[in-house]
Every structure is written in structure tokens, then in C-alpha cells.
Enzyme design. Structure first.
Site, PDB file in Angstrom:
ATOM      1  NE  ARG A 184      -3.616  -2.715  -0.005  1.00 33.94           N
ATOM      2  CZ  ARG A 184      -2.990  -3.715  -0.581  1.00 33.94           C
ATOM      3  NH1 ARG A 184      -1.872  -3.647  -1.308  1.00 33.94           N
ATOM      4  NH2 ARG A 184      -3.568  -4.896  -0.507  1.00 33.94           N
ATOM      5  CB  SER A 232      -8.892  -1.510   3.730  1.00 27.58           C
ATOM      6  OG  SER A 232      -9.144  -2.671   3.171  1.00 27.58           O
ATOM      7  CD  GLU A 302      -6.065   0.685   2.027  1.00 27.14           C
ATOM      8  OE1 GLU A 302      -5.801   0.803   0.967  1.00 27.14           O
ATOM      9  OE2 GLU A 302      -7.142   1.483   2.294  1.00 27.14           O
TER      10      GLU A 302
HETATM   11  N1  EPU Z   1     -12.116 -11.154   8.626  1.00 33.67           N
HETATM   12  C1  EPU Z   1     -12.923 -11.267  10.010  1.00 33.67           C
HETATM   13  N2  EPU Z   1     -13.812 -10.569  10.302  1.00 33.67           N
HETATM   14  C2  EPU Z   1     -13.978  -9.333   9.515  1.00 33.67           C
HETATM   15  C3  EPU Z   1     -13.460  -9.338   8.184  1.00 33.67           C
HETATM   16  C4  EPU Z   1     -12.305 -10.177   7.781  1.00 33.67           C
HETATM   17  O1  EPU Z   1     -12.585 -12.198  10.780  1.00 33.67           O
HETATM   18  O2  EPU Z   1     -14.950  -8.764  10.049  1.00 33.67           O
HETATM   19  C5  EPU Z   1     -11.059 -12.294   8.292  1.00 33.67           C
HETATM   20  C6  EPU Z   1     -11.558 -12.837   7.273  1.00 33.67           C
HETATM   21  O3  EPU Z   1     -12.442 -14.187   7.675  1.00 33.67           O
HETATM   22  C7  EPU Z   1     -10.122 -13.558   6.510  1.00 33.67           C
HETATM   23  C8  EPU Z   1      -9.197 -12.335   7.091  1.00 33.67           C
HETATM   24  O4  EPU Z   1      -9.758 -11.630   8.082  1.00 33.67           O
HETATM   25  O5  EPU Z   1      -9.925 -14.553   6.981  1.00 33.67           O
HETATM   26  C9  EPU Z   1      -8.909 -11.514   5.962  1.00 33.67           C
HETATM   27  O6  EPU Z   1     -10.326 -10.667   5.250  1.00 33.67           O
HETATM   28  P1  EPU Z   1     -10.288 -10.539   3.743  1.00 33.67           P
HETATM   29  O7  EPU Z   1     -10.301 -11.557   2.895  1.00 33.67           O
HETATM   30  O8  EPU Z   1     -11.863  -9.739   3.722  1.00 33.67           O
HETATM   31  O9  EPU Z   1      -9.277  -9.442   3.519  1.00 33.67           O
HETATM   32  P2  EPU Z   1      -8.652  -8.296   4.191  1.00 33.67           P
HETATM   33  O10 EPU Z   1      -7.085  -8.356   4.206  1.00 33.67           O
HETATM   34  O11 EPU Z   1      -9.396  -7.691   5.244  1.00 33.67           O
HETATM   35  C10 EPU Z   1      -7.839  -7.113   1.832  1.00 33.67           C
HETATM   36  C11 EPU Z   1      -7.767  -5.644   1.348  1.00 33.67           C
HETATM   37  C12 EPU Z   1      -9.198  -5.410   0.703  1.00 33.67           C
HETATM   38  C13 EPU Z   1      -9.470  -6.395  -0.551  1.00 33.67           C
HETATM   39  C14 EPU Z   1      -9.388  -7.943   0.314  1.00 33.67           C
HETATM   40  C15 EPU Z   1      -9.672  -9.119  -0.893  1.00 33.67           C
HETATM   41  C16 EPU Z   1      -6.346  -4.532   2.737  1.00 33.67           C
HETATM   42  C17 EPU Z   1      -5.937  -3.652   4.022  1.00 33.67           C
HETATM   43  N3  EPU Z   1      -7.357  -4.891   2.325  1.00 33.67           N
HETATM   44  O12 EPU Z   1      -8.873  -6.995   2.880  1.00 33.67           O
HETATM   45  O13 EPU Z   1      -8.818  -4.139  -0.083  1.00 33.67           O
HETATM   46  O14 EPU Z   1     -10.681  -6.208  -1.065  1.00 33.67           O
HETATM   47  O15 EPU Z   1      -8.312  -8.178   0.711  1.00 33.67           O
HETATM   48  O16 EPU Z   1      -9.003  -9.928  -0.761  1.00 33.67           O
HETATM   49  O17 EPU Z   1      -5.166  -5.185   2.276  1.00 33.67           O
HETATM   50  C18 EPU Z   1      -9.119  -1.910   0.066  1.00 33.67           C
HETATM   51  O18 EPU Z   1      -8.008  -1.792  -0.394  1.00 33.67           O
HETATM   52  O19 EPU Z   1      -9.790  -0.901   0.377  1.00 33.67           O
HETATM   53  C19 EPU Z   1      -9.861  -3.187   0.088  1.00 33.67           C
HETATM   54  C20 EPU Z   1     -11.024  -3.472   0.520  1.00 33.67           C
END
Ligand code: EPU
Length: 309
Positions: A184, A232, A302
């Protein structure tokens, strides 16, 4: 002019802007231009359509010592309640162009939205960008942030980036090694991105479209896609998922004013109607405190914030 020009900006600057960039709007509410639907007014807001207009805007701002902010489509942006001083730029027109660059190359303007770029490429049998499905931003903003998902980042597919040099007012081409992409972040902060050449992969149109749909379904199931949010809120701390931490701390649904932690994905904040930037910042502070005291983890934003509180 819709409202009287703000007194803080030099009169000569305002006159020159009105003459050179007749579409300029004074005191434009930025809530209209962010996916959060939050944000105070820009002193001057201009939608640029050509590189020549961009050069003009930059020259005038620099000549008069006026600050300059580029906002993309406002999908990762918290604009603070007193708005943004100086000149705020949004890229439209020529900056929204997409063109085949020969072979697996794709040329795109900084103002193109990623969902459009991904679909356009897929229709032409060019894959490799579909793992960015769900990132709503413009190409320019995505490059500055090295936007991405767990499946990949925009930096992975960049062949070159064109930026406007603020001193010479000419477009210069930067190679990937000059861009310093990391989680990022990139060396493009403070640069004026004009466009980029992306290197994709040849594939079967139908396979790529299917993958795009699968990624879209996954986002629909795990993110509050249809609410007013900026994706995010925090970066994932090394080796952890911030969404999981916030959920474990019991903060899903936490509400300050009209802003709340999404019950669907805990790293999203939603504007429930009339949220102010100060409500969002209230949630940010509360979440940071709890995650620090409960897990000893310091959270970094972020989403970007601009303007005055
Ligand atoms: N999780 C929870 N509770 C929640 C949300 C997530 O337990 O309320 C757990 C999920 O079950 C999973 C893990 O956390 O095991 C990761 O969640 P997710 O797959 O949604 O990915 P993320 O790391 O939260 C990142 C990006 C998103 C992107 C998703 C999709 C960052 C900061 N965010 O989210 O990007 O859409 O991956 O792969 O890296 C953005 O940049 O604005 C954005 C939405």
C-alpha cells in the site's frame, strides 16, 4: 462562480483559474465526490480533461504558492469537515482513455476506474488484472497506493508510469525500479500521475470473465459493497488481518454519530446517512485504542485523509 471566492487565495490566482480553466468550481462540496459522501468544500475544484490543462493548473498553483491535491474518484479518501484549501483536481476526459498497447500491453489514463479497466482488458482476452476486482479506485490513485488484494497488487503488472514533472511541466516516463512499490505504498506520493502502461497476460476471454465474476461474488459476500464506505480503513498489520482483530475485540457495529463499523467486514466504516468526518475519526480513535490495549498492535490508516478538521 457559484459562491464568492474564498478570501484566503490570491485574487490573481482565482482570476487566472477562471480564465484558463472555465469549468473550475469554487467552494465545491467534496462530499459529492467521495464514495463516503463525506467532506467539506474545496476552495477550487477542477475536473481536468487534458494534459495541457493539468500543466496549466499546476503552473498556476505553483506560481501563486497555492496547495494542490489530486482526488481520484474519492474511493479511499476521508475529506475532513472544513474541506480542502487550495486547488483540488480530478482527472476526466483524456485521462479516462484506455487503449491496446500492442501484444499484452494496455495503455490507460490515470483517471480510468479499475473496474472498467479490468472489464475492458477481459473482453479483449487480457488477464492478470482481475485479482484487483473490488478495488474501486482510479488507476492513478491505485498506483500511488499500490492498491491490491490478497491475490495481487497493481504494482505487479506495471511496465511504466507517466507523470507530469512539476518543474518542467513535461511528462516523464518512470520505470518500475523507480516506483518502489511495497504494501500500500509507492514512490509516487506527491507525483502527478498521468497514465501507465500495464503488462497483462494473454488468456481466453471467457475464462477471464468467469474469474472476474468469481472475484465479484467473493467481494459481495464478504464486504459491504452497497454502502457508503471507502474500503479498508486500516492496513493489515504484518502477519495479521485487522478485520479479524476488530471483530475479536467485539467492535463490529460500533457507532459514532452516523458512522459505524460495518457488521459485514470490520475493517470497513460505513456512513449511515449524515456522518461527519469527525464521526469517522471518532471510530478510528476508538478502534485504535481498543486494538492497542487488547492485542498490543498499533494500527496504521489505509484510507487517506485530506483537508482541515
Ligand atoms: N475477517 C474477519 N472479520 C471481519 C473481516 C475479515 O474475521 O470482519 C477475516 C476473514 O475471514 C479473513 C481475513 O480476516 O480470514 C482477511 O479478510 P479479507 O479476505 O476480507 O481480506 P482483508 O485483508 O481484510 C484485503 C484488502 C481489501 C481487499 C481484500 C480482498 C487490505 C488492507 N485490504 O482485505 O482491499 O478487497 O483483501 O482480497 O489489504 C481496500 O483496499 O480498500 C480493500 C477493500
Amino acid at each position: 462562480m457559484k459562491s464568492p471566492p474564498p478570501p484566503t487565495l490570491p485574487h490573481a490566482f482565482l482570476e487566472a483559474i477562471a480564465k484558463r480553466l472555465p469549468g473550475a468550481r469554487f467552494g465545491e462540496p467534496l462530499a459529492k465526490h467521495t464514495t463516503f459522501k463525506i467532506g467539506g468544500p474545496a476552495d477550487v475544484y477542477v475536473e481536468l480533461k487534458t494534459e495541457a490543462e493539468m500543466a496549466d493548473a499546476v503552473r498556476l498553483a505553483d506560481e501563486h504558492g497555492v496547495p494542490l491535491t489530486v482526488v481520484g474518484c474519492g474511493s479511499n479518501l476521508l475529506v475532513l469537515d472544513s474541506g480542502v484549501r487550495g486547488l483540488v483536481l480530478r482527472l476526466k476526459g483524456d485521462f479516462e482513455r484506455l487503449a491496446a498497447g500492442g501484444g499484452t500491453l494496455l495503455e490507460a489514463g490515470a483517471g480510468v476506474r479499475l473496474p472498467k479497466l479490468i472489464a475492458w482488458a477481459g473482453e479483449r482476452g487480457l488477464g492478470g488484472s482481475e485479482n484487483l476486482v473490488g478495488v474501486p479506485g482510479t488507476l492513478g490513485g491505485s498506483l500511488v497506493m499500490n492498491a491490491g488484494t490478497r491475490e495481487g497488487e497493481i504494482g505487479d503488472i506495471v511496465r511504466e508510469v507517466r507523470v507530469l514533472d512539476r518543474q518542467t511541466l513535461r511528462v516523464v516516463v518512470l520505470a518500475p525500479r523507480e516506483l518502489e512499490f511495497s504494501y500500500r505504498a509507492s514512490a509516487l506520493d506527491e507525483r502527478l500521475v498521468v497514465g501507465a502502461l500495464l503488462e497483462l497476460k494473454a488468456g481466453k476471454r471467457d475464462d477471464i470473465i468467469t474469474r472476474i465474476r468469481e472475484f465479484q461474488q467473493k467481494r459481495l459476500a464478504t464486504q459491504p459493497v452497497h454502502t457508503h464506505n471507502v474500503g479498508s480503513t486500516f492496513k493489515n498489520p504484518p502477519g495479521q488481518f485487522v478485520g479479524r482483530l476488530i471483530e475479536r475485540a467485539g467492535l463490529k457495529g460500533l457507532r459514532v454519530g452516523d458512522a459505524r463499523v460495518s457488521p459485514v467486514h470490520a475493517n470497513f466504516i460505513e456512513n449511515m446517512g449524515r456522518a461527519k468526518a469527525s464521526d469517522v475519526l471518532g471510530i478510528v480513535a476508538a478502534v485504535r485504542d481498543r486494538i492497542r490495549s487488547e492485542f498490543g498492535v498499533e494500527l496504521e490508516l489505509e484510507m487517506r485523509t485530506v483537508g482541515e478538521a
